[in-house]
Motif scaffolding. Sequence first.
Motif, PDB file in Angstrom:
ATOM      1  N   ARG A  95       0.830  -1.216   0.000  1.00  0.00           N
ATOM      2  CA  ARG A  95       0.000   0.000   0.000  1.00  0.00           C
ATOM      3  C   ARG A  95       0.857   1.256   0.000  1.00  0.00           C
ATOM      4  NH1 ARG A  95      -2.941  -2.949   3.752  1.00  0.00           N
ATOM      5  NH2 ARG A  95      -2.047  -1.759   5.475  1.00  0.00           N
ATOM      6  N   ASP A  99       1.549   4.719  -2.624  1.00  0.00           N
ATOM      7  CA  ASP A  99       1.216   6.059  -2.122  1.00  0.00           C
ATOM      8  C   ASP A  99       2.463   6.933  -2.193  1.00  0.00           C
ATOM      9  OD1 ASP A  99       0.324   8.307  -0.891  1.00  0.00           O
ATOM     10  OD2 ASP A  99      -0.290   7.344   0.974  1.00  0.00           O
ATOM     11  N   THR A 300      -1.661   4.633   5.552  1.00  0.00           N
ATOM     12  CA  THR A 300      -0.309   5.004   5.090  1.00  0.00           C
ATOM     13  C   THR A 300      -0.007   6.449   5.439  1.00  0.00           C
ATOM     14  OG1 THR A 300      -1.196   5.624   2.915  1.00  0.00           O
ATOM     15  CG2 THR A 300      -0.377   3.381   3.175  1.00  0.00           C
TER      16      THR A 300
END
Length: 527
Positions: A95, A99, A300
């Motif tokens: 993830r 990002d 995140t």
Amino acid sequence: MSDIRRLRLVPLWGLLIAVIAESCSIGLVGLSGWFIAGSAVAGATAYSTFSYLAPSGGVRGLALSRIATHYTSRVVLHSAALHRISAARLAFYDRTAEDSSTHGHWSGQALDRVMADADNEGMALIQATTPMTVTACLTAGGCLAVAIAGYPAVAVVVAVAAALCATLATVTARGRTDPGTTRATLRTELAAAVDAWPEMASLGATDQLRQRTWQLLAVYDNQQVRRAAATARALGATRAVSAITLVLTVLLADAHGADVTTLVFLALLVTGVAANAERLVAAAEARALARTAAERLSSTDCAATGSHPNAPFIRGTYDHRGLTVTGDRVPDAPTRQGRRIEVTVPAGRTLLVTGASGSGKTTLLEAVAAALHQTSGTRGQPTVTSVSADDHVFTGTVATNIRLADPRASDDEIEGLLAAMGLDRGGLTPGTNVGVGGRDLSGGEQRRLHLARALATRPDVLLVDEPTTGLDAGTAARVLAALRRRLPDAVLVLAMHEPPAPTAPPAPPWITVSLDAGRRNIACARK
């Protein structure tokens, strides 16, 4: 059955086996007590016909079953927990890789936090889920068995006691604080104190450094003491509930006309169930830590990754014709004002980011790097290389450090990079050992090795924070000229306190962005 489905069933099998194992333990204690009491009563009774064969066989069977099931449950549950830990780490890294806002803001403390959170979430299967499931099943099964045996009042008492223990554990867990943050801060402070000790000793400031470290140690120690005291209080309360439950069990069973062997069996059965209920205190704490860890791992943002909470949101693009950095701002700080950033740097030109210490030069470079790294390194996309002010030299040789950037670099190519940085004048060759962490090199040599390693990547955009640190004026000028000569078509982004003299490299003319405090909007000046 697919592999994914099989992996999902592994924890269920482990929990089932754990329940069976604990049932065997309680059954062994209860049957052994009944057997001993029955033998004692039979021995005191004339013409007794008590047979010891069936009970002794049952004791042996339960003992063997307990050993086998305990071992099996541990193997299965630890395997499932390890899989969960690995899956949690990989999912988080996947993830965050997608990002771009987290790029360039990682630290050792952030990685340690992720590892610890994944461990807490995975081990919750053993430390929280298993004891809770076992306690619930044994409480329900024990109450049912006692009620069927004709002692419903005892069953109610046991159920109420288990509910009280669960409530005490839940309340205690809610008041806990995660020790991870304090522990990480303390670890970082200790590492910094070790590195700074020689300098503090030369300044005569070791007492202040020692006092600062002791204060953090005291905070962490007090936190641990409070947690231990809360656990002790909760365990004391649950044991008091267990003792009261045992007394009530004996009184109620005796009032119902139970014989001695039945009293012993019921007392031991209730003791076994209560002992499992006491494990809920530690289980509830583990569950609370796992829940907090799961929330951090599912995000995140800066709380999960440890990135700087004031990291600016900068849009940077490179299209082989030049670098464009637009909006939004360098954040406000005690030493600077918030301001907008808008600048375009053609390919083959240099952007100088200048300003006093604390003006935001490093922050801006990290933000630009994070924005560019989102698409860099893929097919057809630009190569972006960053050199931080505290970049690292790895233990080994000069060649092994250069080949971290370009594994295919030949000795001749490495010698060319060393010559470009003027390191050959100091006798450095590809085979020169740099020592542990580069300690055999001077500060200026380490800095030039950082730059040589960055040049080996042949970047389209090279961002360097303080490229001339540790270099005299003449060497600094030659290094800046070499960067441009080796990368004639690249965009160089250099963070420096002051721009070079107008007649000094890099050439051709550069673009300057000043971050000196007091200026609200950034103006681009061409030399």
